[in-house]
Design a protein around this motif. Structure first.
Motif, PDB file in Angstrom:
ATOM      1  N   SER B  24       0.966  -1.205   0.030  1.00 52.68           N
ATOM      2  CA  SER B  24      -0.006  -0.153   0.024  1.00 52.68           C
ATOM      3  C   SER B  24       0.875   1.113   0.110  1.00 52.68           C
ATOM      4  O   SER B  24       1.876   1.191   0.842  1.00 52.68           O
ATOM      5  CB  SER B  24      -1.067  -0.091   1.281  1.00 52.68           C
ATOM      6  N   ASP B  30       1.069   6.802  -9.395  1.00 51.64           N
ATOM      7  CA  ASP B  30       0.378   5.686 -10.429  1.00 51.64           C
ATOM      8  C   ASP B  30       1.170   4.365 -10.651  1.00 51.64           C
ATOM      9  O   ASP B  30       0.778   3.497 -10.658  1.00 51.64           O
ATOM     10  CB  ASP B  30       0.041   6.551 -11.899  1.00 51.64           C
ATOM     11  N   ASP B  51      -1.134   2.078 -14.095  1.00 46.13           N
ATOM     12  CA  ASP B  51      -2.209   2.324 -13.424  1.00 46.13           C
ATOM     13  C   ASP B  51      -3.178   1.154 -13.118  1.00 46.13           C
ATOM     14  O   ASP B  51      -2.678   0.067 -13.416  1.00 46.13           O
ATOM     15  CB  ASP B  51      -3.175   3.466 -14.298  1.00 46.13           C
ATOM     16  N   VAL B  52      -4.374   1.531 -12.654  1.00 46.34           N
ATOM     17  CA  VAL B  52      -5.145   0.517 -12.269  1.00 46.34           C
ATOM     18  C   VAL B  52      -5.318  -0.713 -13.373  1.00 46.34           C
ATOM     19  O   VAL B  52      -5.598  -1.968 -13.189  1.00 46.34           O
ATOM     20  CB  VAL B  52      -6.555   0.976 -11.699  1.00 46.34           C
ATOM     21  N   LYS B  53      -5.542  -0.311 -14.674  1.00 48.58           N
ATOM     22  CA  LYS B  53      -5.854  -0.553 -15.760  1.00 48.58           C
ATOM     23  C   LYS B  53      -4.624  -1.449 -16.632  1.00 48.58           C
ATOM     24  O   LYS B  53      -4.844  -2.066 -17.498  1.00 48.58           O
ATOM     25  CB  LYS B  53      -7.011  -0.327 -16.754  1.00 48.58           C
ATOM     26  N   SER B  67      -2.273  -8.132  -8.435  1.00 47.05           N
ATOM     27  CA  SER B  67      -3.587  -7.588  -8.532  1.00 47.05           C
ATOM     28  C   SER B  67      -3.459  -6.081  -8.265  1.00 47.05           C
ATOM     29  O   SER B  67      -2.766  -5.802  -7.182  1.00 47.05           O
ATOM     30  CB  SER B  67      -4.636  -8.169  -7.644  1.00 47.05           C
ATOM     31  N   ARG B  68      -4.158  -5.125  -9.098  1.00 49.84           N
ATOM     32  CA  ARG B  68      -4.076  -3.714  -8.604  1.00 49.84           C
ATOM     33  C   ARG B  68      -5.200  -3.366  -8.339  1.00 49.84           C
ATOM     34  O   ARG B  68      -6.132  -2.876  -9.219  1.00 49.84           O
ATOM     35  CB  ARG B  68      -3.373  -3.007  -9.886  1.00 49.84           C
ATOM     36  N   GLN B  69      -5.607  -3.436  -7.164  1.00 50.20           N
ATOM     37  CA  GLN B  69      -7.001  -3.252  -6.509  1.00 50.20           C
ATOM     38  C   GLN B  69      -7.379  -1.844  -6.681  1.00 50.20           C
ATOM     39  O   GLN B  69      -8.644  -1.428  -6.468  1.00 50.20           O
ATOM     40  CB  GLN B  69      -7.234  -3.804  -5.011  1.00 50.20           C
ATOM     41  N   ALA B  70      -6.457  -0.809  -6.776  1.00 53.05           N
ATOM     42  CA  ALA B  70      -6.758   0.601  -6.513  1.00 53.05           C
ATOM     43  C   ALA B  70      -5.338   1.142  -6.709  1.00 53.05           C
ATOM     44  O   ALA B  70      -4.350   0.595  -6.733  1.00 53.05           O
ATOM     45  CB  ALA B  70      -7.247   1.111  -5.083  1.00 53.05           C
ATOM     46  N   GLN B  71      -5.391   2.419  -6.940  1.00 49.46           N
ATOM     47  CA  GLN B  71      -4.298   3.161  -6.980  1.00 49.46           C
ATOM     48  C   GLN B  71      -3.183   2.866  -5.866  1.00 49.46           C
ATOM     49  O   GLN B  71      -1.978   2.833  -6.057  1.00 49.46           O
ATOM     50  CB  GLN B  71      -4.431   4.613  -7.221  1.00 49.46           C
ATOM     51  N   LYS B  73      -2.843   0.451  -4.124  1.00 50.56           N
ATOM     52  CA  LYS B  73      -2.788  -1.088  -3.528  1.00 50.56           C
ATOM     53  C   LYS B  73      -2.477  -2.072  -4.696  1.00 50.56           C
ATOM     54  O   LYS B  73      -2.865  -2.117  -5.757  1.00 50.56           O
ATOM     55  CB  LYS B  73      -4.012  -1.521  -2.860  1.00 50.56           C
TER      56      LYS B  73
END
Lengths: 111, 114
Positions: B24, B30, B51-53, B67-71, B73
């Motif tokens: 975290s 990003d 970035d997340v995607k 896994s990028r759960q959010a910016q 994490k």
């Protein structure tokens, strides 16, 4: 051939002396060069970056870059026991956000 | 508080187990990365995310997933741990222009696979 090579050391220098660390890289399109310091059991931290041929000084640290020879070095002047650490050389391309790291050189400054 | 945190800090697991290492950050960056460090080999890139995607494989992604759960994490999973995955794992974030960025590392997770 590794992309980034460093003398593995260990390098032992007396307090007050100059420590000289060397790094060579194989990818001619490499444009940016970094030195990270890593204390035992800790994470790396950036201490110097250099992008142009020549010398760059920051306090007791001097980075030297020679792109024609694909060579970058780090000099630590007036070495202190607190400089005892592993120094990692890293490079990347102009258009790239990924770093390639060398294996590191361990420096021990003896009092 | 640290800007880049990793959990757990130490982990012992057995061959074949699935484990997850979590990262975290509060730096607002990003770009995030996962590395492993082995004696004599330096830092090697496992996965990175801009970035997340946008998630990309690094030089040693086999046996790992992310896994990028959010910016903020970015998690690393070992689907079926094996002993040669014993290493020190670092998460990092970065800022700056391409080629001139600074990477900031978390404190590391020391993993032992028995």
């Amino acid at each position: 051939q590794k992309e980034v090579e460093q003398n593995s050391g260990p390098l032992s220098v007396p307090e007050g002396a100059i420590a000289s660390l060397n790094c060579t890289y194989s990818d001619r399109v490499s444009q940016s060069f970094f030195w990270y310091r890593q204390y035992s059991g800790k994470s790396p931290e950036l201490i110097m970056s250099i992008y142009s041929n020549g010398d760059k000084e920051d306090g007791r640290f001097t980075a030297q870059l020679n792109k024609a020879s694909q060579y970058v070095s780090l000099l630590i002047r007036d070495s202190q026991p607190s400089d005892s650490a592993t120094y990692l050389c890293a490079v990347n391309r102009r258009d790239d956000y990924k770093l390639s790291f060398g294996a590191g050189t361990t420096v021990t400054v003896r009092a | 508080d640290a800007d880049v945190t990793q959990t757990p800090r130490n982990r012992i697991t057995k061959t074949g187990k699935r484990i997850m290492l979590e990262c975290s950050q509060t730096k607002g960056h990003d770009r995030m990365y996962w590395y492993r460090q082995d004696p004599g080999l330096g830092l090697r890139l496992i996965y990175y995310s801009f970035d997340v995607k946008d998630i990309n494989k690094g030089e040693i992604s086999d046996g790992y997933s992310v896994s990028r759960q959010a910016q903020a994490k970015f998690s690393l999973s070992l689907e079926s741990a094996i002993p040669n995955q014993t290493a020190l794992y670092f998460c990092a974030t970065s800022e700056g222009l391409a080629g001139q960025e600074t990477q900031y590392f978390g404190p590391g997770t020391r993993l032992l696979v028995l």
